[in-house]
Design a protein around this motif. Structure first.
Motif, mmCIF file in Angstrom:
data_model
loop_
_atom_site.group_PDB
_atom_site.id
_atom_site.type_symbol
_atom_site.label_atom_id
_atom_site.label_comp_id
_atom_site.label_asym_id
_atom_site.label_seq_id
_atom_site.Cartn_x
_atom_site.Cartn_y
_atom_site.Cartn_z
ATOM 1 N N PHE A 21 2.317 -6.810 -6.657
ATOM 2 C CA PHE A 21 1.874 -5.581 -7.311
ATOM 3 C C PHE A 21 2.060 -4.414 -6.348
ATOM 4 O O PHE A 21 1.672 -4.500 -5.177
ATOM 5 C CB PHE A 21 0.406 -5.687 -7.720
ATOM 6 N N LEU A 22 2.639 -3.341 -6.853
ATOM 7 C CA LEU A 22 2.866 -2.151 -6.049
ATOM 8 C C LEU A 22 2.136 -0.951 -6.660
ATOM 9 O O LEU A 22 1.987 -0.856 -7.884
ATOM 10 C CB LEU A 22 4.369 -1.848 -5.959
ATOM 11 N N ASP A 33 0.803 -1.219 0.000
ATOM 12 C CA ASP A 33 0.000 0.000 0.000
ATOM 13 C C ASP A 33 0.838 1.273 0.000
ATOM 14 O O ASP A 33 0.308 2.374 0.125
ATOM 15 C CB ASP A 33 -0.940 0.002 1.209
ATOM 16 N N GLU A 34 2.158 1.122 -0.133
ATOM 17 C CA GLU A 34 3.041 2.287 -0.151
ATOM 18 C C GLU A 34 3.439 2.602 -1.595
ATOM 19 O O GLU A 34 4.166 1.843 -2.227
ATOM 20 C CB GLU A 34 4.287 2.012 0.681
ATOM 21 N N PRO A 35 2.974 3.716 -2.150
ATOM 22 C CA PRO A 35 3.272 4.034 -3.556
ATOM 23 C C PRO A 35 4.769 4.206 -3.788
ATOM 24 O O PRO A 35 5.493 4.717 -2.917
ATOM 25 C CB PRO A 35 2.526 5.347 -3.787
ATOM 26 N N ILE A 36 5.213 3.776 -4.962
ATOM 27 C CA ILE A 36 6.618 3.952 -5.322
ATOM 28 C C ILE A 36 6.719 4.941 -6.476
ATOM 29 O O ILE A 36 5.766 5.139 -7.240
ATOM 30 C CB ILE A 36 7.285 2.619 -5.719
ATOM 31 N N SER A 37 7.883 5.532 -6.593
ATOM 32 C CA SER A 37 8.132 6.463 -7.688
ATOM 33 C C SER A 37 8.431 5.675 -8.960
ATOM 34 O O SER A 37 9.107 4.643 -8.927
ATOM 35 C CB SER A 37 9.311 7.360 -7.342
ATOM 36 N N LEU A 38 7.933 6.180 -10.070
ATOM 37 C CA LEU A 38 8.206 5.523 -11.342
ATOM 38 C C LEU A 38 9.703 5.534 -11.645
ATOM 39 O O LEU A 38 10.227 4.604 -12.285
ATOM 40 C CB LEU A 38 7.428 6.234 -12.461
ATOM 41 N N LYS A 39 10.397 6.542 -11.154
ATOM 42 C CA LYS A 39 11.836 6.656 -11.408
ATOM 43 C C LYS A 39 12.609 5.497 -10.780
ATOM 44 O O LYS A 39 13.730 5.178 -11.213
ATOM 45 C CB LYS A 39 12.351 7.987 -10.867
ATOM 46 N N MET A 40 12.051 4.837 -9.793
ATOM 47 C CA MET A 40 12.704 3.695 -9.165
ATOM 48 C C MET A 40 12.828 2.519 -10.126
ATOM 49 O O MET A 40 13.541 1.559 -9.870
ATOM 50 C CB MET A 40 11.929 3.271 -7.911
#
Length: 305
Positions: free
Chosen positions: A264-265, A186-193
């Protein structure tokens, strides 16, 4: 009898059922003399006597009994046919072919809509076709499909009328052993990661809308994705992700297919990645009551959600 006259047959059946020409005339809202002439004309056309005239009414002859049974069946069928035409004109009977992409079928809205449609219009025969967005749009233009749920926007095809139905967030699909797989779901990640990751994407000819949206989002995040494999279906993308070939970005509804080999993130809102769902139909199809009723139900179901 060169042509069947349903009016005459209905008058004959009414006379036999009432057992009296006068009673039948009253039932049919006509005068007795015209009804008598109509019956005489019917006998003349068949060339046989159909009624025995008695002091207190009429009864059918042997030929009349046969005609009675056949006429009743024919009139019932004629009434059914008229009702069927009315239902068809109202969009309540006929045939409709509905197309959808594999990902749209996984969104709860589409199967619930189809279930509700069949429940409300049981006399409409529904045929379902699954394909990629591009294939479905071509099928709609070619009149092989009446309406289609697709993922790509449509430009430059004047034959089509397309409206956005809904949109859903997109999720990052990762192999279960991926270095990011242990992050909270449930913790959003940055696309840049994902800048250095190998990507598995739904190939562009089949899913131009999602493909272009993902590439554009990656460019906004400052990198060009390294695409190592393109798959013909989104479901195939997930299979390849599960096998460890790379990561992918898919509509949130695809998480329903997740297995032990994947996680899935969520993506951060800054990614601005959403998967729209469009409903496509031919411009000329607005003359079709069946298609109009289906589209009305789409709007009704959206209002309920």
């Amino acid at each position: 009898m060169s042509k069947l006259d349903l009016r005459k047959l209905r008058a004959f059946v009414t006379v036999v059922e009432q057992g009296s020409i006068s009673a039948a005339a009253e039932r049919l809202f006509i005068q007795q003399p015209p009804l008598s002439r109509l019956l005489q004309g019917l006998e003349a056309e068949f060339g046989v006597a159909l009624l025995h005239r008695q002091p207190r009414g009429v009864i059918p002859t042997d030929a009349g009994k046969v005609l009675l049974l056949e006429a009743q069946a024919l009139l019932t069928r004629a009434d059914q046919l008229e009702a069927a035409m009315q239902r068809a004109a109202q969009g309540k009977q006929g045939n409709i072919t509905i197309g959808f992409t594999s990902s749209s079928a996984l969104h709860a809205f589409v199967p619930e809509l189809l279930r509700r449609y069949r429940e409300i219009y049981p006399s409409v025969t529904t045929q379902l076709e699954e394909a990629g967005s591009g294939e479905l749009l071509q099928a709609v233009v070619a009149q092989r499909v009446d309406v289609a749920f697709v993922r790509m926007p449509v430009k430059g095809i004047p034959e089509l009328a397309v409206e956005k139905v809904l949109e859903e967030p997109m999720r990052v699909a990762l192999p279960a052993r991926h270095r990011l797989a242990g992050l909270p779901a449930d913790e959003p990640i940055s696309l840049k990661m994902l800048a250095n990751e190998s990507f598995v994407l739904y190939r562009r000819p089949a899913g131009q809308g999602l493909y272009d949206a993902i590439l554009a989002a990656c460019f906004r995040a400052g990198f060009s994705p390294k695409i190592v494999q393109e798959a013909p279906r989104l479901t195939s993308c997930l299979s390849l992700v599960g096998a460890g070939l790379g990561v992918s970005i898919v509509p949130e509804s695809m998480t329903r297919l997740g297995g032990d080999g994947m996680v899935f993130l969520k993506l951060s809102p800054q990614a601005q990645l959403y998967a729209p769902l469009y409903l496509a139909r031919r411009e000329e199809s607005h003359a079709s009551s069946i298609i109009n009723r289906f589209c009305q139900l789409v709007h009704t179901q959206l209002e309920k959600n």
